[in-house]
Design an enzyme around this catalytic site. Structure first.
Site, PDB file in Angstrom:
ATOM      1  N   GLU A 147       1.014  -1.448   0.047  1.00  0.00           N
ATOM      2  CA  GLU A 147       0.457  -0.074   0.283  1.00  0.00           C
ATOM      3  C   GLU A 147       0.918   1.338   0.543  1.00  0.00           C
ATOM      4  O   GLU A 147       2.027   1.411   0.231  1.00  0.00           O
ATOM      5  CB  GLU A 147      -0.869  -0.293   1.570  1.00  0.00           C
ATOM      6  CG  GLU A 147      -1.477  -1.003   1.395  1.00  0.00           C
ATOM      7  CD  GLU A 147      -2.761  -1.118   2.506  1.00  0.00           C
ATOM      8  OE1 GLU A 147      -1.754   0.409   3.750  1.00  0.00           O
ATOM      9  OE2 GLU A 147      -3.158  -1.790   2.720  1.00  0.00           O
TER      10      GLU A 147
ATOM     11  N   CYS B 120       3.370   8.171   1.363  1.00  0.00           N
ATOM     12  CA  CYS B 120       3.657   7.886   2.095  1.00  0.00           C
ATOM     13  C   CYS B 120       3.770   6.495   1.282  1.00  0.00           C
ATOM     14  O   CYS B 120       2.406   5.940   0.825  1.00  0.00           O
ATOM     15  CB  CYS B 120       2.476   7.428   3.561  1.00  0.00           C
ATOM     16  SG  CYS B 120       2.596   6.007   4.769  1.00  0.00           S
TER      17      CYS B 120
ATOM     18  N   CYS C  53       5.008  -6.543   7.164  1.00  0.00           N
ATOM     19  CA  CYS C  53       5.859  -6.712   9.272  1.00  0.00           C
ATOM     20  C   CYS C  53       5.679  -7.431   9.997  1.00  0.00           C
ATOM     21  O   CYS C  53       5.158  -8.406  10.206  1.00  0.00           O
ATOM     22  CB  CYS C  53       5.180  -5.683   9.761  1.00  0.00           C
ATOM     23  SG  CYS C  53       6.315  -4.137  10.791  1.00  0.00           S
TER      24      CYS C  53
ATOM     25  N   CYS D 170       3.165  -4.654  16.489  1.00  0.00           N
ATOM     26  CA  CYS D 170       2.320  -3.439  16.874  1.00  0.00           C
ATOM     27  C   CYS D 170       1.379  -4.086  18.109  1.00  0.00           C
ATOM     28  O   CYS D 170       0.615  -4.424  16.395  1.00  0.00           O
ATOM     29  CB  CYS D 170       2.012  -2.465  16.616  1.00  0.00           C
ATOM     30  SG  CYS D 170       4.646  -1.847  16.589  1.00  0.00           S
TER      31      CYS D 170
ATOM     32  N   CYS E 298      -1.383  -1.721  14.567  1.00  0.00           N
ATOM     33  CA  CYS E 298      -1.585  -2.152  13.796  1.00  0.00           C
ATOM     34  C   CYS E 298      -2.025  -3.356  13.002  1.00  0.00           C
ATOM     35  O   CYS E 298      -1.669  -3.955  12.992  1.00  0.00           O
ATOM     36  CB  CYS E 298       0.187  -1.534  13.972  1.00  0.00           C
ATOM     37  SG  CYS E 298       0.784  -0.938  11.978  1.00  0.00           S
TER      38      CYS E 298
ATOM     39  N   GLY F  43       5.574  -1.980   7.184  1.00  0.00           N
ATOM     40  CA  GLY F  43       6.730  -2.155   7.557  1.00  0.00           C
ATOM     41  C   GLY F  43       7.222  -1.493   8.654  1.00  0.00           C
ATOM     42  O   GLY F  43       7.463  -0.406   8.880  1.00  0.00           O
ATOM     43  N   GLU F  44       8.995  -1.771   8.404  1.00  0.00           N
ATOM     44  CA  GLU F  44       9.684  -0.897   9.608  1.00  0.00           C
ATOM     45  C   GLU F  44      10.876  -1.004   8.815  1.00  0.00           C
ATOM     46  O   GLU F  44      12.201  -2.063   7.925  1.00  0.00           O
ATOM     47  CB  GLU F  44      10.414  -2.056  11.236  1.00  0.00           C
ATOM     48  CG  GLU F  44      11.798  -1.626  11.889  1.00  0.00           C
ATOM     49  CD  GLU F  44      11.371  -0.247  11.983  1.00  0.00           C
ATOM     50  OE1 GLU F  44      10.468   0.082  12.270  1.00  0.00           O
ATOM     51  OE2 GLU F  44      12.596   0.299  11.994  1.00  0.00           O
TER      52      GLU F  44
ATOM     53  N   SER G  96       8.188   6.111  17.009  1.00  0.00           N
ATOM     54  CA  SER G  96       6.581   5.617  17.563  1.00  0.00           C
ATOM     55  C   SER G  96       6.733   5.223  18.802  1.00  0.00           C
ATOM     56  O   SER G  96       7.397   4.338  19.350  1.00  0.00           O
ATOM     57  CB  SER G  96       6.320   4.394  16.180  1.00  0.00           C
ATOM     58  OG  SER G  96       6.184   5.111  15.011  1.00  0.00           O
ATOM     59  N   LEU G  97       6.148   5.886  19.528  1.00  0.00           N
ATOM     60  CA  LEU G  97       6.737   5.970  21.365  1.00  0.00           C
ATOM     61  C   LEU G  97       5.423   5.795  22.070  1.00  0.00           C
ATOM     62  O   LEU G  97       5.658   4.623  22.712  1.00  0.00           O
ATOM     63  CB  LEU G  97       6.711   7.163  21.640  1.00  0.00           C
ATOM     64  CG  LEU G  97       7.799   7.554  23.298  1.00  0.00           C
ATOM     65  CD1 LEU G  97       8.502   7.134  23.546  1.00  0.00           C
ATOM     66  CD2 LEU G  97       7.356   9.010  23.325  1.00  0.00           C
ATOM     67  N   HIS G  98       4.040   6.216  21.415  1.00  0.00           N
ATOM     68  CA  HIS G  98       3.197   5.585  22.097  1.00  0.00           C
ATOM     69  C   HIS G  98       2.564   5.403  23.321  1.00  0.00           C
ATOM     70  O   HIS G  98       1.876   5.046  23.598  1.00  0.00           O
ATOM     71  CB  HIS G  98       2.498   4.705  21.750  1.00  0.00           C
ATOM     72  CG  HIS G  98       2.305   4.914  19.460  1.00  0.00           C
ATOM     73  ND1 HIS G  98       2.312   5.817  19.052  1.00  0.00           N
ATOM     74  CD2 HIS G  98       3.043   3.435  18.897  1.00  0.00           C
ATOM     75  CE1 HIS G  98       2.089   5.185  17.840  1.00  0.00           C
ATOM     76  NE2 HIS G  98       3.346   4.207  17.669  1.00  0.00           N
TER      77      HIS G  98
ATOM     78  N   ASN H 115      -6.346   5.165  14.858  1.00  0.00           N
ATOM     79  CA  ASN H 115      -7.157   4.261  13.659  1.00  0.00           C
ATOM     80  C   ASN H 115      -7.375   3.071  14.445  1.00  0.00           C
ATOM     81  O   ASN H 115      -6.594   2.110  13.877  1.00  0.00           O
ATOM     82  CB  ASN H 115      -6.390   4.143  12.059  1.00  0.00           C
ATOM     83  CG  ASN H 115      -7.261   5.116  11.393  1.00  0.00           C
ATOM     84  OD1 ASN H 115      -8.356   4.464  11.150  1.00  0.00           O
ATOM     85  ND2 ASN H 115      -6.642   5.590  10.318  1.00  0.00           N
TER      86      ASN H 115
ATOM     87  N   CYS I  64      -2.359   2.086   8.233  1.00  0.00           N
ATOM     88  CA  CYS I  64      -1.073   1.333   7.867  1.00  0.00           C
ATOM     89  C   CYS I  64      -1.876   0.485   7.401  1.00  0.00           C
ATOM     90  O   CYS I  64      -2.087  -0.771   8.518  1.00  0.00           O
ATOM     91  CB  CYS I  64       0.094   1.176   8.568  1.00  0.00           C
ATOM     92  SG  CYS I  64       1.129   2.788   8.752  1.00  0.00           S
TER      93      CYS I  64
HETATM   94  N1  SAH Z   1       7.622   0.319  11.797  1.00  0.00           N
HETATM   95  C1  SAH Z   1       7.462   1.824  11.072  1.00  0.00           C
HETATM   96  C2  SAH Z   1       6.358   2.631   9.833  1.00  0.00           C
HETATM   97  C3  SAH Z   1       5.143   2.153  10.014  1.00  0.00           C
HETATM   98  S1  SAH Z   1       4.048   2.752  10.767  1.00  0.00           S
HETATM   99  C4  SAH Z   1       6.818   2.010  12.738  1.00  0.00           C
HETATM  100  O1  SAH Z   1       6.873   2.028  13.622  1.00  0.00           O
HETATM  101  O2  SAH Z   1       6.957   3.874  12.262  1.00  0.00           O
HETATM  102  C5  SAH Z   1       3.978   4.927  11.160  1.00  0.00           C
HETATM  103  C6  SAH Z   1       3.047   5.032  12.054  1.00  0.00           C
HETATM  104  O3  SAH Z   1       1.666   4.787  12.102  1.00  0.00           O
HETATM  105  C7  SAH Z   1       3.468   4.604  13.432  1.00  0.00           C
HETATM  106  O4  SAH Z   1       4.066   5.297  14.118  1.00  0.00           O
HETATM  107  C8  SAH Z   1       2.569   3.589  13.883  1.00  0.00           C
HETATM  108  O5  SAH Z   1       2.777   2.876  14.671  1.00  0.00           O
HETATM  109  C9  SAH Z   1       1.611   4.577  13.369  1.00  0.00           C
HETATM  110  N2  SAH Z   1       0.691   3.627  13.342  1.00  0.00           N
HETATM  111  C10 SAH Z   1       0.120   2.407  12.947  1.00  0.00           C
HETATM  112  N3  SAH Z   1      -1.045   1.354  13.315  1.00  0.00           N
HETATM  113  C11 SAH Z   1      -1.303   3.110  13.264  1.00  0.00           C
HETATM  114  C12 SAH Z   1      -3.405   3.181  13.988  1.00  0.00           C
HETATM  115  N4  SAH Z   1      -3.637   1.368  13.784  1.00  0.00           N
HETATM  116  N5  SAH Z   1      -3.762   4.036  14.362  1.00  0.00           N
HETATM  117  C13 SAH Z   1      -2.718   5.334  14.514  1.00  0.00           C
HETATM  118  N6  SAH Z   1      -1.610   4.819  14.016  1.00  0.00           N
HETATM  119  C14 SAH Z   1      -0.379   3.800  14.059  1.00  0.00           C
END
Ligand code: SAH
Length: 344
Positions: free
Chosen positions: A92, A105, A112, A116, A119, A159-160, A214-216, A290, A333
């Site tokens: 995508e 993007c 991946c 997470c 995701c 992907g990472e 990606s801290l979260h 999301n 994603c």
């Molecule tokens: N692997 C990398 C890049 C891809 S994800 C990373 O982890 O940063 C891009 C961003 O979208 C990351 O911050 C990821 O944590 C976030 N993301 C993934 N799924 C999501 C969702 N359902 N809602 C909001 N953000 C999401």
């Protein structure tokens, strides 16, 4: 095996074409066709002789995709593309229009393996790494389809990127090559879940893109429960690596924080996040999570989000709310890919 010439630097292309018995300057012409004019066939390379074009067809291939699906948001014109690769893999990419330009993007892997919890990209695991040309082609294919010029790239799709490190570096050097697509390095963001030794290696590459982490979660235990990779790297070590990235590149760090209702959006977490980032030249990108069908994380309501933002603001933390684009088109994603994989 035919050569993936769209993944080669101009210098490598020179060596390759010399091996075919051609003059090195032919490589410069070829490079301009591949990355400047973004050619889709050898036949259109009109300043190369018919004989050379024939030779190229035998020895090389041009990475190209078929558009399996395209969904355009009625709300904001965001487009989500589902591309089929030569081997049938699906990836995508997203096209977004901003006041400052056009942003794409891209995915760095098919699937991946980071796992997470919130995701969709990781639901079916990792299929394979993408080549540099497959990363480039996501942008080139979208430019051809929309007839628009892409100005910004975010490596934030499936992907990472640091799990496919070499190819991502190659991609970044090619996309910013002034004889090629010539995209400004300043307009590129790479997002990582936080692989410490790769953040350090990346700082040493001297490619000064914006790095997003990606801290979260502002604390180890919660971060571990959301992101399996966090078990391997303690939060203070990850933050220290980001500080080193800033010291080396002078690019302001971005921290991504997806707000999940009742999980990481409390006042306490907002205070902890503020304490973690206090005094840093950093930017927090807040993203209302999301919701993904297979996962049970929900977006907080407006009031909770506003309260979270207010606390960051009070503490002098630079934060913005990411515009949620393409909600009506499986914008998050991996959502579209996983839905199509399920259907077929
Ligand atoms: N692997 C990398 C890049 C891809 S994800 C990373 O982890 O940063 C891009 C961003 O979208 C990351 O911050 C990821 O944590 C976030 N993301 C993934 N799924 C999501 C969702 N359902 N809602 C909001 N953000 C999401």
């Amino acid at each position: 095996m035919k050569a993936d010439i769209k993944s080669l630097y101009e210098e490598e292309l020179k060596a390759w074409i010399s091996d075919l018995g051609e003059k090195p300057y032919r490589a410069s012409q070829l490079f301009a066709w591949l990355h400047g004019k973004k050619a889709v066939s050898f036949d259109e390379m009109s300043n190369l002789s018919k004989e050379l074009r024939g030779k190229l067809k035998e020895e090389a291939f041009l990475t190209g995709f078929t558009i399996r699906r395209m969904q355009e948001s009625k709300e904001d014109g965001t487009r989500k593309y589902l591309f089929e690769l030569a081997d049938g893999n699906l990836i995508e990419s997203v096209f977004m229009r901003y006041h400052h330009g056009i942003s794409v993007c891209i995915s760095s892997q098919a699937g991946c393996r980071m796992g997470c919890r919130f995701c969709a990209s990781t639901l079916n695991g990792l299929s394979r790494n993408l080549t540099a040309s497959e990363m480039l082609e996501q942008i080139y294919a979208i430019e051809r389809d929309t007839k628009e010029r892409v100005s910004h790239v975010v490596v934030m799709g499936s992907g990472e990127p640091f799990d496919n490190y070499e190819n991502v570096i190659r991609f970044l050097k090619l996309i910013s090559d002034e004889k090629g697509a010539n995209l400004s390095i300043r307009n590129i963001t790479v997002s990582t879940c936080g692989i410490v030794e790769k953040i350090d290696a990346f700082a040493d590459e001297d490619i000064k893109v914006t790095l997003a982490l990606s801290l979260h979660a502002p604390e180890q235990a919660l971060r571990e429960s959301l992101m399996p990779i966090a078990r391997r790297y303690q939060l203070p070590d990850v933050i220290a690596a980001c500080d080193r990235y800033f010291d080396r590149t002078h690019r302001r760090m971005t921290y991504e924080y997806a707000l999940m209702n009742g999980i990481n959006d409390s006042e306490e977490m907002a205070e902890k996040l503020s304490a973690l980032l206090k005094g840093k030249n950093a930017h927090v990108n807040l993203i209302p999570v999301n919701p993904v069908e297979e996962r049970d994380f929900l977006t907080p309501d407006k009031g909770r989000i506003a309260r979270f933002c207010k606390i960051l603001e009070k503490n002098g933390i630079n934060a913005t709310m990411r515009r949620t684009a393409g909600k009506d088109i499986d914008g998050a994603c991996g959502q579209l890919r996983s839905r199509i994989l399920r259907e077929t």
